[in-house]
Design a protein around this motif. Structure first.
Motif, short mmCIF file in Angstrom:
data_model
loop_
_atom_site.label_atom_id
_atom_site.label_comp_id
_atom_site.label_asym_id
_atom_site.label_seq_id
_atom_site.Cartn_x
_atom_site.Cartn_y
_atom_site.Cartn_z
N GLN A 6 46.33 36.70 35.48
CA GLN A 6 45.11 36.94 36.26
C GLN A 6 45.40 36.69 37.72
O GLN A 6 46.09 35.74 38.08
N VAL A 7 44.87 37.55 38.59
CA VAL A 7 45.01 37.40 40.04
C VAL A 7 43.65 37.03 40.60
O VAL A 7 42.66 37.72 40.34
N LEU A 8 43.59 35.94 41.38
CA LEU A 8 42.35 35.48 42.00
C LEU A 8 42.44 35.64 43.50
O LEU A 8 43.43 35.27 44.12
N ASN A 9 41.37 36.16 44.11
CA ASN A 9 41.31 36.29 45.56
C ASN A 9 40.43 35.18 46.11
O ASN A 9 39.20 35.27 46.07
N LEU A 34 40.81 43.90 45.43
CA LEU A 34 40.12 42.68 44.97
C LEU A 34 39.18 42.22 46.06
O LEU A 34 39.62 41.87 47.16
N ALA A 35 37.90 42.18 45.76
CA ALA A 35 36.90 41.68 46.71
C ALA A 35 37.07 40.17 46.90
O ALA A 35 37.64 39.50 46.04
N PRO A 36 36.56 39.63 48.01
CA PRO A 36 36.61 38.17 48.19
C PRO A 36 35.98 37.46 46.99
O PRO A 36 34.89 37.82 46.54
N PHE A 39 38.63 38.89 40.98
CA PHE A 39 39.86 38.74 40.21
C PHE A 39 40.13 40.02 39.44
O PHE A 39 39.25 40.85 39.24
N CYS A 40 41.36 40.17 39.01
CA CYS A 40 41.72 41.19 38.03
C CYS A 40 42.63 40.53 37.02
O CYS A 40 43.29 39.53 37.33
N GLU A 86 47.55 32.16 36.31
CA GLU A 86 46.70 32.63 37.40
C GLU A 86 47.51 32.64 38.68
O GLU A 86 48.10 31.63 39.06
N LEU A 87 47.53 33.78 39.34
CA LEU A 87 48.13 33.90 40.66
C LEU A 87 46.99 33.82 41.65
O LEU A 87 46.07 34.64 41.62
#
Length: 103
Positions: A6-9, A34-36, A39-40, A86-87
Motif C-alpha cells: 500500500q502507498v500512502l500520501n 494519489l490525492a493528499p 492511498f492505493c 506500507e510505503l
C-alpha cells in the motif's frame, strides 16, 4: 508471508506517477495519482517475503523523486506470519516502509 503493498500520501500535494519496482523479481506496483491523504493498494495471494531491494519513483508538482529501499530498512517483527507493507511518501521527498500485521 506478504499479501499487500500500500502507498500512502502523507503530503499536502497530489502525487503522480508513483512506481515501485523490485528489480530482482520484475515485480511492480503503479499508482497514477494519489490525492493528499490518499492511498492505493495492490493485494495478492500471500507469498514469501524475500526482502529484496526496491526502487520507488514519484512526482510532486512536476518534480521527480527517487528512493531506494534497501533490505535492511524493513524489519518484520518475530511472530508475524502475514504482513502488508506500507510505503509512506511525504512532500519533502521522504519515503519509508513500515510493516503492518495482517494475520
Amino acid at each position: 508471508m506478504i499479501n499487500k503493498i500500500q502507498v500512502l500520501n502523507l503530503s499536502s500535494h497530489t502525487l503522480e506517477a508513483v512506481r515501485i519496482s523490485v528489480p530482482s523479481s520484475g515485480s511492480r506496483v503503479n499508482c497514477d495519482q494519489l490525492a493528499p491523504g490518499g492511498f492505493c493498494a495492490n493485494q495478492f495471494k500471500p507469498r514469501v517475503f524475500r526482502n529484496n531491494r526496491a526502487e520507488v519513483i514519484w512526482e510532486i508538482a512536476g518534480q521527480r523523486w527517487h528512493k531506494t529501499v534497501e533490505p535492511d530498512q524493513i524489519e518484520i517483527p518475530n511472530g508475524w506470519t502475514l504482513v502488508s507493507l506500507e510505503l509512506v511518501l511525504d512532500a519533502s521527498g521522504g519515503a519509508y516502509v513500515r510493516p503492518v500485521r495482517a494475520d
